[in-house]
Design an enzyme around this catalytic site. Structure first.
Site, PDB file in Angstrom:
ATOM      1  NE  ARG A 139      -0.119  -0.075   5.016  1.00  0.00           N
ATOM      2  CZ  ARG A 139      -0.868   0.293   6.070  1.00  0.00           C
ATOM      3  NH1 ARG A 139      -2.057   0.592   6.113  1.00  0.00           N
ATOM      4  NH2 ARG A 139      -0.279   0.199   7.239  1.00  0.00           N
ATOM      5  CG  ASP A 170      -8.308  -1.949   2.512  1.00  0.00           C
ATOM      6  OD1 ASP A 170      -7.012  -1.530   2.876  1.00  0.00           O
ATOM      7  OD2 ASP A 170      -9.117  -1.948   3.146  1.00  0.00           O
ATOM      8  N   GLY A 171      -5.133  -1.954   0.663  1.00  0.00           N
ATOM      9  CA  GLY A 171      -4.224  -0.988   0.277  1.00  0.00           C
ATOM     10  C   GLY A 171      -4.383   0.452   0.780  1.00  0.00           C
ATOM     11  NE  ARG A 236       6.771   4.887   3.664  1.00  0.00           N
ATOM     12  CZ  ARG A 236       6.565   3.928   4.327  1.00  0.00           C
ATOM     13  NH1 ARG A 236       6.298   3.717   5.550  1.00  0.00           N
ATOM     14  NH2 ARG A 236       6.364   2.764   3.754  1.00  0.00           N
ATOM     15  NE  ARG A 243      10.217  -1.095   2.502  1.00  0.00           N
ATOM     16  CZ  ARG A 243       9.206  -1.055   3.475  1.00  0.00           C
ATOM     17  NH1 ARG A 243       9.295  -1.842   4.559  1.00  0.00           N
ATOM     18  NH2 ARG A 243       8.409  -0.066   3.166  1.00  0.00           N
ATOM     19  CG  ASP A 323       9.592  -6.796   5.621  1.00  0.00           C
ATOM     20  OD1 ASP A 323       9.999  -7.474   6.871  1.00  0.00           O
ATOM     21  OD2 ASP A 323       8.440  -6.587   5.501  1.00  0.00           O
ATOM     22  CG  ASN A 324       8.922  -3.490   8.907  1.00  0.00           C
ATOM     23  OD1 ASN A 324       8.633  -3.117   7.790  1.00  0.00           O
ATOM     24  ND2 ASN A 324       8.265  -4.116   9.775  1.00  0.00           N
TER      25      ASN A 324
END
Length: 571
Positions: A139, A170-171, A236, A243, A323-324
């Site tokens: 998303r 739903d993104g 952002r 990543r 991935d974060n």
């Protein structure tokens, strides 16, 4: 190497046309697009993505967008006029509608894939296809790169609708989580912690989604109701959003020889990372293998410093998967994060996070991510045994470098010239025995109290042991005397001033944010903007009213309340 475009930044970026002149899409222009992507960006259903560094995706605009807030500080740094945030075409673009952007801006954005490693262990089973080819920006859609005053910035919409990586979701992002991320990024920047930044926040006046959340006063660990919430899009900003998990994806493909271009795509993304994030410290003329070794060393330095900074300000990432973990070495992805009230080494705000990502376990979690990072680089050094050995040494020394950063940080918080293990150990023990507020304690200590009286402002149970049956007051007094003896080499004014630049007065506690996003959902943004103002000056002595409202202990009735003390990842 990217070809830099040295455009003159307008004195003030007052219109979207001004911003368009600064557009420079390095990722789309230099990396590989997924060959199955659609040029018009109409690619919103979950599917496997087998190759390429990005997928062209058009954002899904939110309905009837309304301005909520923008970062005046970031606008000032970017030379943006504040009025830009509420101009029609800026609102349209940054609430997801790229259909009318001025050239040379593009009317499609891009989403990227990445792999998943949890605590250093590779996972593919959570992928709906059980192949690992479905992980990525579900998303989050980047819509612009711009070079402003010589600095490249990527602007990414969060909550901009479905992408091929949405895995059936739903993104969308709800206003609640968008407010949290918007405030947290700018607070962290003001704290001096490397982070992605907040540009703008818009909410839909008509579009809602249903999400599981907590009923009022619920002490359940898991959400106990389904509620309808307004959708929002926050933007952002960072030099890049590459990543560690992204590098891992291409490394896994290269390792398994999943397609003929797999190794070339790995090298391309790594060199792109170096150019975007490390171009000022890594010589572009070096061979790839030497660049890779320098990259690992520099990322280790940034990552260890970052985690020490998190702990300095009482921040817990909550979900520190690879991935974060931004490959540029800054804080990324404010989902299940939190700022600590009571000092607790095992503080973990996210109910699904596990203790391996708890507050004082973050250095080890960082080491696991660094191992994943080094593993991703290793195929590029297969023909260079000397460079491979250097990489192994850099990886092996991570705990030692991390420990050095931690000791340096604790010494700074305590105003010491050098870390004192015995003094710190006794302090940590006393803070846990007494139930001490982390932020308030270190700020009160920064005023150099003559006795323990002022420190008791930070004690949650200070009033309950007036008779001092456990002798805690005496232990605190002995500790304070020892600490005072170790800080006499500086003048009181100098030491206090120095400590107050390390120990913030104000922290973005979750129970401050809850009423702000609740009121925002009803269309009242006053408290949100007040918090924004207070939390972007976290070290300052602010007004008496601000101090009374925001420099205080957490009310007892809010402990263990879902949404204030803990929360699921629902957003």
């Amino acid at each position: 190497m990217l070809e830099r475009r040295h455009r003159e930044t307008p004195t003030i970026v007052a219109t979207l046309d001004d911003l368009a002149t600064l557009a420079d899409y390095s990722l789309m222009d230099t990396l590989n697009c997924d060959p199955e992507a659609k040029a018009n960006g109409a690619d919103h259903a979950p599917r496997q993505v087998f190759s390429g560094h990005y997928v062209s995706v058009s954002p899904t605009p939110i309905e009837n967008p309304e301005y909520v807030a923008h970062s005046q500080n970031l606008f000032r740094e970017l030379a943006f006029a504040d009025s830009l945030a509420q101009s029609d075409d800026f609102v349209r673009m940054f609430s997801g509608d790229l259909s009318r952007v001025p050239e040379p801006m593009r009317n499609v954005g891009w989403a990227c894939g990445y792999a998943l490693s949890i605590y250093g262990n590779e996972y593919i089973q959570q992928c709906p296809f059980q192949t690992g080819n479905g992980y990525g920006d579900g998303r989050a859609i980047s819509v612009l790169e711009a070079v402003i005053n010589g600095q490249r910035w990527e602007m990414q919409l969060k909550g901009a609708g479905r992408t091929p990586y949405c895995r059936g979701a739903d993104g969308r992002a709800v206003l609640r989580s968008s407010v949290r991320e918007f405030l947290a990024q700018e607070h962290m920047h003001a704290l001096g912690v490397p982070t992605s930044r907040s540009l703008s926040l818009y909410v839909s006046k008509t579009e809602t989604v249903r999400r599981p959340w907590y009923s009022e006063g619920s002490r359940s660990m898991d959400p106990d109701v389904l509620i309808s919430e307004p959708v929002a899009i926050s933007t952002r900003v960072a030099p890049s959003f590459i990543r560690v998990g992204q590098l891992e994806l291409f490394s896994r493909r290269a390792r398994k020889q999943e397609h003929p271009q797999a190794m070339a795509e790995l090298e391309k993304i790594v060199l792109h990372l170096i150019d975007r994030e490390y171009g000022d410290v890594i010589d572009q003329s070096l061979p790839t293998a030497e660049k890779v070794v320098l990259l690992a060393e520099e990322f280790r330095s940034r990552l260890t410093s970052l985690v020490a900074n998190w702990i300095r300000v009482g921040y817990c990432q909550g979900n520190f998967n690879s991935d974060n973990c931004a490959a540029g070495g800054f804080t990324l992805d404010y989902g299940p994060f939190g700022f600590m009230d009571v000092f607790d080494p095992q503080f973990q705000p996210w109910t699904g996070g596990g203790q391996h990502f708890a507050f004082l376990n973050q250095p080890v979690a960082a080491e696991r991510n660094f191992h994943s990072f080094c593993s991703a680089l290793r195929p590029l050094l297969a023909a260079e045994p000397d460079c491979l050995q250097q990489l192994d040494e850099i990886q092996r020394d991570f705990p030692e470098v991390m420990q050095e950063q931690m000791e340096k940080m604790w010494a700074a918080k305590l105003g010491l010239d050098a870390f004192d293990a015995a003094l710190f150990s006794e302090l940590a023990t006393l803070m846990m025995l007494t139930t001490v507020d982390y932020t308030l304690f270190f700020r009160e200590l920064s005023s150099l109290p003559d006795d323990i009286g002022p420190l008791k402002k930070s004690f949650y149970k200070g009033h309950t042991y007036a008779a001092d049956p456990g002798g805690l007051d005496k232990r605190w007094s002995v500790w304070l005397s020892k600490w005072q003896s170790l800080t006499q080499s500086h003048s009181r004014e100098e030491l206090s001033s120095q400590m107050k630049l390390v120990n913030p007065k104000y922290s973005l506690r979750e129970w401050f944010v809850v009423p702000a996003y609740q009121q925002a959902a009803a269309g009242d943004y006053a408290l949100l903007r007040e918090l924004q103002d207070v939390m972007t000056q976290p070290y300052a002595e602010q007004s008496a009213d601000v101090e009374e409202k925001y420099y205080r202990l957490k009310p007892p009735e809010l402990f263990e309340v879902g949404g204030s003390s803990h929360y699921s990842c629902s957003s």
